[in-house]
Design a protein around this motif. Structure first.
Motif, mmCIF file in Angstrom:
data_model
loop_
_atom_site.group_PDB
_atom_site.id
_atom_site.type_symbol
_atom_site.label_atom_id
_atom_site.label_comp_id
_atom_site.label_asym_id
_atom_site.label_seq_id
_atom_site.Cartn_x
_atom_site.Cartn_y
_atom_site.Cartn_z
ATOM 1 N N GLY A 164 -0.305 1.831 -11.277
ATOM 2 C CA GLY A 164 -1.650 1.459 -11.704
ATOM 3 C C GLY A 164 -2.340 0.511 -10.754
ATOM 4 O O GLY A 164 -3.252 -0.229 -11.149
ATOM 5 N N VAL A 165 -1.917 0.499 -9.488
ATOM 6 C CA VAL A 165 -2.496 -0.390 -8.485
ATOM 7 C C VAL A 165 -3.610 0.342 -7.745
ATOM 8 O O VAL A 165 -3.473 1.524 -7.398
ATOM 9 C CB VAL A 165 -1.410 -0.864 -7.492
ATOM 10 N N ASP A 166 -4.709 -0.339 -7.510
ATOM 11 C CA ASP A 166 -5.821 0.223 -6.748
ATOM 12 C C ASP A 166 -5.466 0.135 -5.265
ATOM 13 O O ASP A 166 -5.630 -0.910 -4.629
ATOM 14 C CB ASP A 166 -7.109 -0.550 -7.057
ATOM 15 N N VAL A 167 -4.989 1.216 -4.696
ATOM 16 C CA VAL A 167 -4.520 1.219 -3.316
ATOM 17 C C VAL A 167 -5.672 0.956 -2.348
ATOM 18 O O VAL A 167 -5.498 0.262 -1.338
ATOM 19 C CB VAL A 167 -3.830 2.557 -2.984
ATOM 20 N N ALA A 168 -6.866 1.467 -2.646
ATOM 21 C CA ALA A 168 -8.010 1.245 -1.766
ATOM 22 C C ALA A 168 -8.317 -0.247 -1.658
ATOM 23 O O ALA A 168 -8.630 -0.760 -0.573
ATOM 24 C CB ALA A 168 -9.231 2.008 -2.287
ATOM 25 N N THR A 169 -8.229 -0.968 -2.778
ATOM 26 C CA THR A 169 -8.466 -2.414 -2.753
ATOM 27 C C THR A 169 -7.389 -3.123 -1.944
ATOM 28 O O THR A 169 -7.660 -4.098 -1.226
ATOM 29 C CB THR A 169 -8.510 -2.972 -4.186
ATOM 30 N N GLU A 222 1.549 4.111 -3.196
ATOM 31 C CA GLU A 222 1.311 5.543 -3.030
ATOM 32 C C GLU A 222 2.595 6.348 -3.245
ATOM 33 O O GLU A 222 2.576 7.426 -3.841
ATOM 34 C CB GLU A 222 0.740 5.814 -1.647
ATOM 35 N N ASP A 239 3.420 5.929 -11.226
ATOM 36 C CA ASP A 239 2.204 5.258 -10.782
ATOM 37 C C ASP A 239 2.144 3.842 -11.347
ATOM 38 O O ASP A 239 2.148 3.641 -12.563
ATOM 39 C CB ASP A 239 0.977 6.047 -11.241
ATOM 40 N N TRP A 257 -5.847 -1.928 0.664
ATOM 41 C CA TRP A 257 -6.151 -1.735 2.075
ATOM 42 C C TRP A 257 -7.299 -2.628 2.529
ATOM 43 O O TRP A 257 -7.314 -3.111 3.653
ATOM 44 C CB TRP A 257 -6.475 -0.265 2.362
ATOM 45 N N GLU A 258 -8.271 -2.860 1.623
ATOM 46 C CA GLU A 258 -9.345 -3.791 1.956
ATOM 47 C C GLU A 258 -8.781 -5.198 2.169
ATOM 48 O O GLU A 258 -9.177 -5.910 3.105
ATOM 49 C CB GLU A 258 -10.398 -3.794 0.843
ATOM 50 N N GLU A 275 0.821 -1.196 0.000
ATOM 51 C CA GLU A 275 0.000 0.000 0.000
ATOM 52 C C GLU A 275 0.869 1.265 0.000
ATOM 53 O O GLU A 275 0.670 2.184 -0.803
ATOM 54 C CB GLU A 275 -0.905 -0.003 1.242
#
Length: 338
Positions: A42-47, A32, A40, A49-50, A28
């Motif tokens: 291209g990773v979904d950081v919010a996912t 960021e 970048d 953290w989930e 994570e």
């Protein structure tokens, strides 16, 4: 981050709870940070953290130690050495050598023959770590010296050092002991070393305090005096001789340095001085410490007196016979004059 800026395409990381256990970079935080550098991924950081929350709920507070070979660390260490040495495989880290030799199992891919050859050419049997032989082999080599499994383990782990220890124990049991036999081996050797220092250097006296042990050794005019042992305190040796003193014309007693060394007013940096000018000292009271050859030697007063002058600054070198203190004797003086 520096590797990514240099063009690295793959970076080992893990979701936060596992990163803590594996000493890896948190995926994570890494995603960021890379985005902030304009790289970048291209990773979904919010996912991420989930996912981190799910893993954290699953493992709870129990310590986690996933099986993970430190191949990345091994290769990175070798790569760093290659860059610093400006020559590939001039020095090979032990873990990479173990990897090539198959001690970590079968690698996931073929090893470059050039690397295998480099490992072979730099092999030095003398630098290999000692491996404890099987207990049966140790028992055979011991030749009856070990009287228990514990003594066998000592021989296997410490070799000749353990053999000397066991021989010393056998010698004491049979009555073959020297003047220091009642002292453990390490301390006895330390005392003998102090005696050798006094003999070889001509220093009049050496006092060492270390780990609760206090040893004093001083020379005599005809022969070196070996330290004697006190039954109540195994390492309580005779107190150091008083500091050399000479009466000056003004009636003061000059305390001279008994050796070449460094003058210290206190027992350690930041500690208060042993004495100040104007202090009354008793016979046998410590006036200062002289350091010689990493050994601390106390200089003491041989009479009850008033410290009238201190001639040397703290941490200053002194010569043999140099005046350190002027003491005014108290003997014979009326009490109202003290």
């Amino acid at each position: 981050l520096a590797a990514a800026q240099a063009g690295a395409q793959l970076i080992a990381c893990a979701v936060f709870p596992l990163a803590l256990s594996l000493h890896r970079v948190s995926g994570e935080a890494l995603a960021e940070a890379l985005a902030g550098l304009g790289l970048d991924p291209g990773v979904d950081v919010a996912t991420l953290w989930e996912a981190s929350d799910l893993v954290d709920e699953h493992i709870g507070d129990e310590p986690v130690a996933p099986l993970a070979a430190p191949i990345g660390q091994v290769l990175a260490s070798q790569a760093l050495l290659n860059v610093l040495a400006a020559s590939r495989y001039l020095t090979i880290v032990d873990e990479l050598r173990s990897l090539v030799d198959g001690r970590f199992g079968t690698p996931p891919g073929p090893i470059d023959p050039a690397l295998t050859r480099a490992v072979q050419l730099t092999h030095d049997p003398e630098t290999e770590e000692n491996v404890v032989p099987p207990l049966s082999e140790v028992r055979e080599q011991a030749g009856g010296m070990a009287a228990s499994e514990e003594e066998l383990l000592l021989l296997g782990l410490f070799g000749e050092d353990a053999e000397r220890l066991l021989l010393g124990i056998r010698g004491r049991a049979s009555g073959e002991q020297d003047d220091l036999a009642s002292v453990d081996k390490a301390r006895a050797e330390r005392i003998r070393e102090l005696v050798r220092i006094v003999q070889d250097t001509g220093i009049g006296e050496v006092t060492v305090e270390e780990g609760g042990m206090r040893v004093s050794v001083r020379s005599a005019s005809d022969a070196p005096v070996a330290p004697s042992l006190d039954d109540a305190a195994p390492l309580a040796l005779p107190e150091p001789a008083a500091a050399p003193a000479a009466r000056a014309a003004n009636g003061y007693i000059a305390v001279e340095s008994p050796m070449v060394g460094t003058f210290y007013r206190g027992s350690s940096p930041g500690s208060p001085p042993f004495v100040e000018e104007g202090d009354v000292v008793a016979a046998g009271q410590t006036l200062c410490i002289l350091e010689a050859m990493k050994l601390m030697n106390e200089v003491k007063s041989d009479l009850e007196a008033v410290v009238r002058r201190i001639h040397v600054e703290n941490a200053q070198p002194v010569e043999f016979g140099q005046v350190l203190f002027d003491l005014e004797p108290l003997a014979g003086r009326p009490l109202d004059a003290v």
